[in-house]
Design a protein around this motif. Structure first.
Motif, short mmCIF file in Angstrom:
data_model
loop_
_atom_site.label_atom_id
_atom_site.label_comp_id
_atom_site.label_asym_id
_atom_site.label_seq_id
_atom_site.Cartn_x
_atom_site.Cartn_y
_atom_site.Cartn_z
N VAL A 159 78.91 -17.26 -47.51
CA VAL A 159 77.45 -17.31 -47.36
C VAL A 159 76.95 -15.99 -46.76
CG1 VAL A 159 75.52 -18.44 -46.20
CG2 VAL A 159 77.36 -19.81 -47.20
N LYS A 160 75.86 -15.45 -47.34
CA LYS A 160 75.28 -14.20 -46.87
C LYS A 160 73.90 -14.43 -46.26
CE LYS A 160 78.77 -12.18 -48.83
NZ LYS A 160 79.93 -11.75 -48.00
N TRP A 204 71.47 -23.28 -34.80
CA TRP A 204 72.78 -22.69 -35.07
C TRP A 204 73.61 -23.68 -35.87
CZ3 TRP A 204 74.32 -17.82 -33.94
CH2 TRP A 204 73.60 -17.11 -32.98
N VAL A 205 74.28 -23.20 -36.92
CA VAL A 205 75.22 -24.04 -37.68
C VAL A 205 76.42 -23.19 -38.10
CG1 VAL A 205 73.44 -25.58 -38.60
CG2 VAL A 205 74.11 -23.56 -39.91
N CYS A 232 67.96 -24.73 -46.31
CA CYS A 232 67.82 -23.88 -45.12
C CYS A 232 68.06 -22.42 -45.49
CB CYS A 232 68.85 -24.29 -44.06
SG CYS A 232 68.54 -25.91 -43.37
N LYS A 233 67.24 -21.56 -44.95
CA LYS A 233 67.39 -20.13 -45.19
C LYS A 233 68.22 -19.53 -44.07
CE LYS A 233 64.81 -15.88 -46.04
NZ LYS A 233 63.45 -15.27 -46.14
N VAL A 234 69.26 -18.76 -44.44
CA VAL A 234 70.14 -18.14 -43.45
C VAL A 234 69.48 -16.84 -42.97
CG1 VAL A 234 72.41 -17.17 -43.01
CG2 VAL A 234 72.16 -19.11 -44.58
N LEU A 235 69.14 -16.79 -41.69
CA LEU A 235 68.44 -15.63 -41.14
C LEU A 235 69.41 -14.61 -40.53
CD1 LEU A 235 65.46 -17.42 -39.35
CD2 LEU A 235 65.55 -16.53 -41.69
N HIS A 236 70.49 -15.11 -39.91
CA HIS A 236 71.42 -14.20 -39.23
C HIS A 236 72.77 -14.89 -39.13
CE1 HIS A 236 73.10 -11.41 -36.32
NE2 HIS A 236 73.40 -12.45 -35.55
N ILE A 251 72.20 -18.54 -37.73
CA ILE A 251 70.88 -19.08 -37.42
C ILE A 251 70.20 -19.38 -38.74
CG2 ILE A 251 68.63 -18.68 -36.36
CD1 ILE A 251 69.98 -16.69 -34.48
N VAL A 252 69.80 -20.63 -38.94
CA VAL A 252 69.13 -21.01 -40.18
C VAL A 252 67.76 -21.58 -39.86
CG1 VAL A 252 71.31 -21.46 -41.37
CG2 VAL A 252 70.12 -23.35 -40.23
N GLU A 253 66.85 -21.41 -40.82
CA GLU A 253 65.51 -21.96 -40.70
C GLU A 253 65.39 -23.13 -41.67
OE1 GLU A 253 60.88 -20.44 -40.74
OE2 GLU A 253 62.35 -19.40 -41.98
N MET A 254 64.99 -24.27 -41.14
CA MET A 254 64.92 -25.47 -41.95
C MET A 254 63.62 -25.52 -42.72
SD MET A 254 66.62 -28.32 -39.47
CE MET A 254 65.61 -27.94 -38.06
#
Length: 443
Positions: free
Chosen positions: A286-287, A279-280, A312-316, A324-327
């Motif tokens: 940002v979308k 979480w960040v 990081c890809k923003v997932l939600h 929630i981002v994926e590194m």
């Protein structure tokens, strides 16, 4: 190379109590050896046979491949080479002052007075007790008495040092000081043998373990081998080390990589799988689905992270602006460890180094270094488990400084560099003063 060996060793006390029953073992020169077993398993009796204090009824003890002889001259020679530190220091310390106690062994070797004086001075300085040399031993703390007992043996310059339950009745700081001393002695080539029922100590410290029960050795091998033998541990009424227990639990939950069983806490931490999601906070523009560069996640921005996370890809995105981002890239953000050799101590220099390097955590290994820090009011954040704690703090991004001296400087470098090689994590480590200054790598 085998330095000590027993063949079919059996011993009973005068009242008929069997203490050793056909023990055959080999001890390698220069190793750290632990005999592990509950009280009454035969550890202490075995130790008393290794330097001829007890003469076995059956079997034999060999030192450098030659059977022990039990005449006075032969015993005197072997006891000079194989020194024993008793579990209860009061059983070993008997002279009116510390100086006289440490001088007893060299004096009985008929050394000249000036040589005895030098040996005692060097030995007391080595164990950090020079300032107490004229004190009666019974005024000392438990840890100080243990170091006096060790000093009395070290003064004889033995090849092998045998310690029966070396940490019994010591507080954590005193225990850590004794282990620092044993590690340094081993670093300089001494074979160190201990008995213990502390499985965590044996697992993390020893090169080789002998498991004892009912007057015999029931298993032997490396710590990784021995402490995986659940049935043998039950037979010896012992539990598994806590490091292994934790590792198995986190592996069952899928959050630990399959690896060689960890020997200590830094090893254990390294087995954890790197986190992929977190979480960040994200700006309003940002979308979901976008890729953002987070830079270094540190401090208030992402309090639970020790990682750099570029791309990081923003997932939600949650309603409150948390996402929630994926590194995509996750190298561990590591700090540094400096080692300051207090053999070349300069208070002004040390304070400048602490300020210059932005040191956030200072630890001290060895009594001499702790005395120096206390005298000059240098606050110590860490006084026990210093190397492991410094590694862990550096992995969290801190800049650490270890105060130590003598062989412990090289020992600390080897331990830390060994962790770097094994883990592949980029820690910066080096000696910041003295003869080894500039030897640091860019690890």
């Amino acid at each position: 190379m085998v330095i000590l060996e027993t063949k079919g060793l059996s011993y009973s006390y005068p009242d008929g109590t069997l203490a050793l029953d056909g023990i055959s073992i080999k001890i390698e020169k220069g190793k750290k050896i632990a005999f592990v077993g509950r009280n009454g398993s035969g550890k202490s009796t075995l130790f008393m046979t290794l330097n001829g204090t007890h003469r076995p009824q059956k079997g034999e003890v060999l030192f450098h491949g030659k059977p022990l002889k039990y005449d006075s001259k032969s015993l005197r020679e072997v006891r000079k080479s194989v020194g024993i530190v008793f579990q209860n220091s009061d059983d070993q310390i008997f002279a009116p002052t510390i100086y006289q106690d440490v001088a007893f062994g060299p004096t009985n070797l008929d050394y000249p007075k000036d040589k005895v004086a030098k040996i005692v001075h060097d030995t007391l300085e080595y164990v950090g007790l020079t300032h107490l040399k004229d004190k009666p031993p019974h005024h000392l703390s438990g840890g100080q008495k243990k170091r006096v007992a060790i000093a009395g043996v070290v003064a004889m310059d033995p090849e092998v040092i045998v310690l029966d339950e070396p940490l019994s009745n010591l507080d954590p700081v005193g225990a850590d000081e004794v282990m620092d001393l044993l590690n340094e002695l081993n670093y300089f080539g001494k074979t160190i043998i201990i008995s213990t029922h502390d499985v965590d100590l044996a697992y993390g410290w020893a090169d080789y373990v002998f498991l004892m029960n009912n007057c015999n050795v029931i298993s032997e091998g490396t710590p990784e081998e021995i402490f995986r033998q659940t049935e043998k541990l039950k037979e010896a009424y012992l539990k598994r080390p806590i490091t292994l227990e934790i590792y198995d639990e986190i592996r069952k939950r899928g959050i630990a990589r399959a690896s060689r069983p960890p020997r200590d806490i830094p090893d254990l931490v390294h087995t954890l799988r790197p986190q992929n999601l977190m979480w960040v906070d994200v700006p309003p523009e940002v979308k979901e689905g976008e890729t953002i560069n987070m830079g270094i996640l540190y401090g208030e921005f992402a309090q639970d992270s020790m990682y750099e996370a570029a791309n990081c890809k923003v997932l939600h995105i949650h309603d409150e602006g948390l996402a929630i981002v994926e590194m995509g890239r996750k190298p561990l953000r590591a700090g540094s460890i400096g080692i300051y050799d207090t053999s070349c101590y300069d208070n002004e220099e040390l304070l400048k180094i602490i300020k210059r390097d932005g040191v956030e955590c200072v630890g001290a290994m060895g009594k001499k270094s702790k005395i120096v820090a206390e005298r000059d009011e240098i606050y110590l954040d860490v006084t026990s488990g210093v190397i492991d704690r410094s590694i862990l703090n550096a992995l969290s991004g801190q800049r650490c400084l270890i105060l130590t001296h003598g062989g412990m400087v090289e020992h600390a470098l080897e331990r830390i560099n060994g962790y770097i090689e094994k883990s592949g994590i980029n820690l910066h480590v080096g000696v910041v003063n003295g003869d080894l200054e500039g030897s640091e790598g860019s690890r």
